[in-house]
Scaffold this motif. Structure first.
Motif, PDB file in Angstrom:
ATOM      1  N   ALA A   1      -8.751   0.784  -0.538  1.00 26.34           N
ATOM      2  CA  ALA A   1      -8.452   2.169  -0.634  1.00 26.34           C
ATOM      3  C   ALA A   1      -9.388   3.223   0.404  1.00 26.34           C
ATOM      4  O   ALA A   1      -8.847   4.282   0.833  1.00 26.34           O
ATOM      5  CB  ALA A   1      -8.514   2.891  -1.928  1.00 26.34           C
TER       6      ALA A   1
ATOM      7  N   GLN B   1       0.779  -1.269   0.023  1.00 22.30           N
ATOM      8  CA  GLN B   1      -0.113   0.029   0.158  1.00 22.30           C
ATOM      9  C   GLN B   1       0.880   1.143  -0.086  1.00 22.30           C
ATOM     10  O   GLN B   1       0.626   2.276  -0.505  1.00 22.30           O
ATOM     11  CB  GLN B   1      -0.859  -0.016   1.122  1.00 22.30           C
ATOM     12  N   GLY B   2       1.944   1.039   0.629  1.00 23.32           N
ATOM     13  CA  GLY B   2       2.877   2.303   0.779  1.00 23.32           C
ATOM     14  C   GLY B   2       3.731   2.621  -0.603  1.00 23.32           C
ATOM     15  O   GLY B   2       4.001   3.665  -1.111  1.00 23.32           O
TER      16      GLY B   2
ATOM     17  N   GLN C   1       0.458   3.200  -4.240  1.00 22.49           N
ATOM     18  CA  GLN C   1      -0.557   3.991  -3.622  1.00 22.49           C
ATOM     19  C   GLN C   1      -1.583   4.473  -4.534  1.00 22.49           C
ATOM     20  O   GLN C   1      -2.893   4.631  -4.123  1.00 22.49           O
ATOM     21  CB  GLN C   1      -0.307   5.310  -3.130  1.00 22.49           C
ATOM     22  N   ASP C   2      -1.767   4.159  -5.740  1.00 20.00           N
ATOM     23  CA  ASP C   2      -2.448   4.277  -6.854  1.00 20.00           C
ATOM     24  C   ASP C   2      -3.720   3.193  -7.052  1.00 20.00           C
ATOM     25  O   ASP C   2      -4.636   3.235  -8.026  1.00 20.00           O
ATOM     26  CB  ASP C   2      -2.342   4.623  -8.413  1.00 20.00           C
TER      27      ASP C   2
ATOM     28  N   TRP D   1      -4.992  -3.638  -2.112  1.00 20.51           N
ATOM     29  CA  TRP D   1      -3.637  -4.235  -1.664  1.00 20.51           C
ATOM     30  C   TRP D   1      -3.799  -5.769  -1.097  1.00 20.51           C
ATOM     31  O   TRP D   1      -4.764  -5.839  -0.167  1.00 20.51           O
ATOM     32  CB  TRP D   1      -2.781  -3.460  -0.853  1.00 20.51           C
TER      33      TRP D   1
END
Length: 178
Positions: free
Chosen positions: A96, A62-63, A66-67, A71
């Motif tokens: 998200a 996720q880090g 980010q788009d 995840w």
């Protein structure tokens, strides 16, 4: 819908793609793969260590990507109950919108010969490769496929478990608790 799978293992990627396509048939799924560190030993032992590895991979993905809309991480581990060893996996799906779902797979008893190699420091997949003269079995049918003689495979177990892990994002009964 963009999905990041926190692995470059083709079995994990395929299982995730198929689960999302099955649960969300109305969506076009764009799946990207990202090598993600687990922060736990290569062969996690126990429920907590295996879940931590899955969570760490999901957080890392996720880090880094980010788009994405989701995840997904999958972490296989070994647990012991009494004197019997089992393999299983934890799955973490982060959305998200901040929702997270975690699911554990079914368990599979492991033979003593395999566990002897694992106790010597060999990762489960490599132990099966060594004992059964296979090559890279964790990228194909895995322990489940070998022991069940194809009745279940690593991919089929991952697919079923991921479909269950996706239910909080699909089934409206979960949205009542948000």
């Amino acid at each position: 819908m963009k999905i990041c799978v926190a692995s470059q293992n083709p079995v994990k990627i395929a299982a995730a793609r198929e689960a999302f396509e099955k649960v969300f048939p109305e969506s076009v799924c764009d799946v990207v793969a990202l090598a993600a560190p687990s922060g736990v030993p290569d062969q996690p032992l126990g429920d907590n260590e295996t879940l931590l590895g899955a969570q760490n991979r999901a957080d890392y993905a996720q880090g880094e990507a980010q788009d994405c809309d989701f995840w997904v991480s999958l972490e296989g581990g070994i647990d012991v109950v009494g004197e019997q060893y089992f393999t299983f996996a934890w799955f973490v799906i982060q959305a998200a919108d901040g929702r997270i779902s975690r699911t554990r797979s079914m368990t599979l008893p492991l033979p003593g010969k395999v566990m002897q190699l694992v106790r010597e420091g060999i990762e489960l997949g490599y132990a099966f490769d060594q004992l059964y003269e296979l090559k890279n079995s964790k990228h194909s049918d895995g322990a489940f496929g070998i022991i069940t003689e194809g009745l279940h495979t690593r991919k089929s177990v991952y697919f079923d478990s991921l479909c269950c892990a996706l239910m909080p994002f699909k089934n409206t009964v979960f949205q009542e608790n948000i």
